[in-house]
Design an enzyme around this catalytic site. Structure first.
Site, PDB file in Angstrom:
ATOM      1  N   ALA A  38       0.852  -1.287  -0.066  1.00  0.00           N
ATOM      2  CA  ALA A  38      -0.210   0.008   0.063  1.00  0.00           C
ATOM      3  C   ALA A  38       0.888   1.163   0.022  1.00  0.00           C
ATOM      4  O   ALA A  38       0.695   2.251  -0.627  1.00  0.00           O
ATOM      5  CB  ALA A  38      -0.889  -0.099   1.392  1.00  0.00           C
ATOM      6  N   LYS A  86       9.733   0.589   9.785  1.00  0.00           N
ATOM      7  CA  LYS A  86      10.462   0.587  11.318  1.00  0.00           C
ATOM      8  C   LYS A  86      11.553  -0.465  11.530  1.00  0.00           C
ATOM      9  O   LYS A  86      12.067  -0.529  12.365  1.00  0.00           O
ATOM     10  CB  LYS A  86       9.297   0.442  12.300  1.00  0.00           C
ATOM     11  N   SER A 110       4.267  -7.399   5.969  1.00  0.00           N
ATOM     12  CA  SER A 110       3.688  -8.561   5.392  1.00  0.00           C
ATOM     13  C   SER A 110       3.819  -8.830   3.807  1.00  0.00           C
ATOM     14  O   SER A 110       3.702 -10.211   3.444  1.00  0.00           O
ATOM     15  CB  SER A 110       2.326  -8.370   6.048  1.00  0.00           C
ATOM     16  N   THR A 111       3.756  -7.634   3.088  1.00  0.00           N
ATOM     17  CA  THR A 111       3.802  -7.766   1.846  1.00  0.00           C
ATOM     18  C   THR A 111       4.817  -8.949   1.075  1.00  0.00           C
ATOM     19  O   THR A 111       4.515  -9.823   0.410  1.00  0.00           O
ATOM     20  CB  THR A 111       3.951  -6.443   0.770  1.00  0.00           C
ATOM     21  N   GLU A 148      -8.543 -19.991  -5.311  1.00  0.00           N
ATOM     22  CA  GLU A 148      -8.283 -20.210  -3.916  1.00  0.00           C
ATOM     23  C   GLU A 148      -9.658 -20.115  -3.362  1.00  0.00           C
ATOM     24  O   GLU A 148     -10.791 -20.155  -3.744  1.00  0.00           O
ATOM     25  CB  GLU A 148      -7.487 -19.118  -3.393  1.00  0.00           C
ATOM     26  N   HIS A 194      -5.218 -18.023   9.395  1.00  0.00           N
ATOM     27  CA  HIS A 194      -5.204 -18.878   8.359  1.00  0.00           C
ATOM     28  C   HIS A 194      -5.092 -20.154   8.887  1.00  0.00           C
ATOM     29  O   HIS A 194      -4.275 -20.503   9.621  1.00  0.00           O
ATOM     30  CB  HIS A 194      -3.690 -18.426   7.771  1.00  0.00           C
ATOM     31  N   ARG A 252     -11.815 -19.147   4.647  1.00  0.00           N
ATOM     32  CA  ARG A 252     -10.899 -19.545   5.647  1.00  0.00           C
ATOM     33  C   ARG A 252     -11.298 -19.755   7.248  1.00  0.00           C
ATOM     34  O   ARG A 252     -10.785 -20.491   8.001  1.00  0.00           O
ATOM     35  CB  ARG A 252      -9.614 -18.455   5.874  1.00  0.00           C
ATOM     36  N   HIS A 272      -3.556 -14.331  11.219  1.00  0.00           N
ATOM     37  CA  HIS A 272      -3.088 -14.029   9.789  1.00  0.00           C
ATOM     38  C   HIS A 272      -3.375 -12.699   9.421  1.00  0.00           C
ATOM     39  O   HIS A 272      -2.395 -11.891   8.984  1.00  0.00           O
ATOM     40  CB  HIS A 272      -3.603 -14.984   8.738  1.00  0.00           C
ATOM     41  N   GLU A 323      -3.992  -3.059   5.026  1.00  0.00           N
ATOM     42  CA  GLU A 323      -4.589  -3.753   6.095  1.00  0.00           C
ATOM     43  C   GLU A 323      -4.941  -2.783   7.357  1.00  0.00           C
ATOM     44  O   GLU A 323      -5.840  -3.159   8.279  1.00  0.00           O
ATOM     45  CB  GLU A 323      -3.731  -4.885   6.921  1.00  0.00           C
ATOM     46  N   ARG A 352     -12.381 -12.127   5.491  1.00  0.00           N
ATOM     47  CA  ARG A 352     -11.511 -11.707   4.303  1.00  0.00           C
ATOM     48  C   ARG A 352     -11.488 -12.982   3.321  1.00  0.00           C
ATOM     49  O   ARG A 352     -11.313 -13.911   3.793  1.00  0.00           O
ATOM     50  CB  ARG A 352     -10.176 -11.002   4.634  1.00  0.00           C
TER      51      ARG A 352
END
Length: 538
Positions: free
Chosen positions: A17, A36, A43-44, A122, A244, A290, A351, A375, A386
């Protein structure tokens, strides 16, 4: 010696993002992108599956919208879903134009004008619509966008910078609500610098690190959500924390996720005796959303007293497995698991944070000049659960929308001036860092035990009591000692945990990712859980 920095746009977070926003903005603007840790720590980089989008001629916007609404447990905002899906193809084209090396479909004759890239399927999706780069899509996207950002002289990429708090007009005792910048810890100097900006964007990811077991990297501490809350922004639907279903279960395998696409390409979930169990829980079996799969695994583990279940794709040809899942194959092999011959031991792990800072379709928060994307935000896209691979899509679509909105306001917004520096005159160095480590461990353990996949009123009450004690301790520590990354993250994580618990206690039903034994039924009317901070101004 602390420093003062000035930029047109301050982007806090260096993932999909944040980098998309920076790259979409005009090249004459001065942009700072803060990470940071190292730039790739978010996470990307670790996302394996891909990006959901309507790309093939056999797929439709209506189908993708319907699948998302269905997965969201009746709580998705249809306008947000439609907005995201309708802009999916152009977002993917933008990524292709940046040079992202998506996997091509070499098996099909494309002279008829069909889509040239390989699409997988998926859980929750009725079509193959996941564009991917083998099973390391996040790394491919991140590396491409980072390389593009490094070639832009107007984009300053700053590592080891930890945002402490936002600077707003109200915080400075000025009339108005506008966000003017942020105080940021420079870990290389130990000083807190002041960043002034005409616009600030929070792209700090989610808060899955609040749980003991998570697929997320260490930095997923809900920093942007906590900072926005303290600044006066509303938050929404923080009770919906996605677990997850399949993280690798091995004592040396920290936070390694087994992509959803393994099940999408025929992987079967089995008990230790080799029997499948998902058909007993849902007609879609391994391709159920999920939340259903995670609860089924959790149920079987508790019912049988087992440490894990098994994901088996060894019935597929070995070359197919190695080609489609090279990252998973190589990583599992380092732990002595050959997935072409053996089933993979897996457990659910925290997750994705489906809720976040309330924003509109341009990513604007309640505070003028402050955006939240990815996120960190609550757009209404995900609802109560999600759907796989919609999260990266949300990053690109809303970052691009935010960039367009910022450009439309440039002429009306001046650079903030004379912002006061960080006051550290009343604090000292701490010799009690063991307190931080203990509080960090306690927080993550009781969140896992009491606010996990299955909840009860009693568990939530216990969590609420403990988190309030922790917040008091952390506040006292924060007031007396110099800030560090560990302290800042603990402060933010505890604040977001408290908001998650409050949100969960308000929802008197089971819906999507929020499942409680005290209210197992779903109410007829679906409502978002919106919390307002004491400083919120309508």
């Amino acid at each position: 010696m602390s420093q003062h920095h000035q930029h047109d746009i301050l982007v806090i977070g260096s993932g999909a993002a944040g980098l998309t926003l920076a790259l979409t903005l005009p090249s004459h603007l001065r942009i700072a992108v803060l990470s940071k840790g190292n730039l790739a720590n978010g996470s990307t980089y670790w996302a394996q599956g891909g990006v959901a989008a309507v790309l093939d001629d056999t797929d439709t916007v209506e189908s993708h919208v319907a699948d998302t609404l269905n997965a969201g447990g009746g709580l998705c905002r249809e306008d947000a879903v439609r907005f995201t899906v309708e802009h999916s193809r152009e977002a993917i084209q933008w990524l292709i134009d940046q040079g992202v090396p998506f996997t091509r479909d070499d098996e099909t004759d494309r002279e008829d004008g069909g889509f040239e890239f390989h699409l997988t399927r998926e859980g929750g999706h009725s079509h193959r619509r996941i564009i991917h780069a083998a099973d390391a899509t996040g790394a491919a996207i991140f590396n491409t966008l980072l390389e593009q950002a490094r070639q832009r002289p107007n984009i300053e990429l700053l590592e080891q910078r930890v945002a402490v708090d936002l600077i707003t007009e109200r915080k400075l005792g000025l009339p108005g609500q506008r966000c003017l910048g942020a105080y940021v810890l420079d870990r290389s100097t130990g000083e807190v610098d002041t960043f002034s900006a005409r616009f600030v964007a929070l792209a700090t990811g989610g808060a899955a690190k609040v749980y003991l077991y998570t697929s997320n990297p260490d930095g997923a501490c809900g920093d942007g959500i906590a900072m926005a809350w303290r600044a006066g922004c509303r938050v929404g639907n923080l009770e919906f924390n996605q677990f997850h279903p399949t993280c690798l279960y091995h004592p040396q395998a920290k936070s390694f996720l087994i992509t959803e696409a393994v099940r999408g390409e025929g992987g079967l979930l089995k008990l230790p005796n080799g029997k499948r169990f998902m058909p007993r829980f849902d007609s879609r079996a391994e391709l159920a959303p999920r939340d259903i799969v995670a609860r089924a695994i959790d149920h079987e583990m508790k019912r049988l007293g087992i440490d894990c279940v098994y994901l088996d794709i060894s019935h597929k040809p070995a070359e197919f497995v190695k080609t489609h899942f090279p990252t998973v194959y190589e990583r599992c092999l380092t732990f002595g698991i050959d997935i072409t011959k053996q089933a993979i031991p897996v457990v659910p792990a925290a997750h994705y944070t489906c809720g976040g800072v309330v924003v509109d379709q341009q990513g604007r928060s309640d505070i003028p000049g402050l955006y939240a994307i990815g996120e960190t935000s609550f757009t209404g896209l995900h609802g109560a659960n999600r759907m796989a691979s919609n999260s990266l899509l949300e990053c690109f679509v809303y970052a691009r929308a935010a960039a367009e909105d910022i450009v439309s306001q440039l002429e009306r917004v001046e650079m903030p001036s004379n912002l006061p520096g960080w006051d550290a005159s009343q604090v000292t160095d701490s010799d009690e860092d063991v307190i931080i480590a203990h509080n960090w461990d306690e927080l993550r353990r009781f969140m896992w035990d009491y606010v996990g996949i299955v909840r009860t009123n009693k568990r939530l009450q216990r969590a609420e009591h403990r988190v309030r004690l922790l917040l008091d301790e952390i506040d006292e520590f924060y007031s007396n000692y110099k800030v560090s990354r560990d302290l800042i993250e603990l402060r933010n994580l505890a604040q977001v945990a408290e908001l998650m618990i409050r949100s969960a206690m308000q929802r008197k039903e089971s819906r999507g990712l929020h499942y409680t034994l005290d209210y197992p039924e779903q109410l007829s009317e679906a409502r978002d859980t919106i919390l307002q901070p004491p400083t919120y101004v309508d």
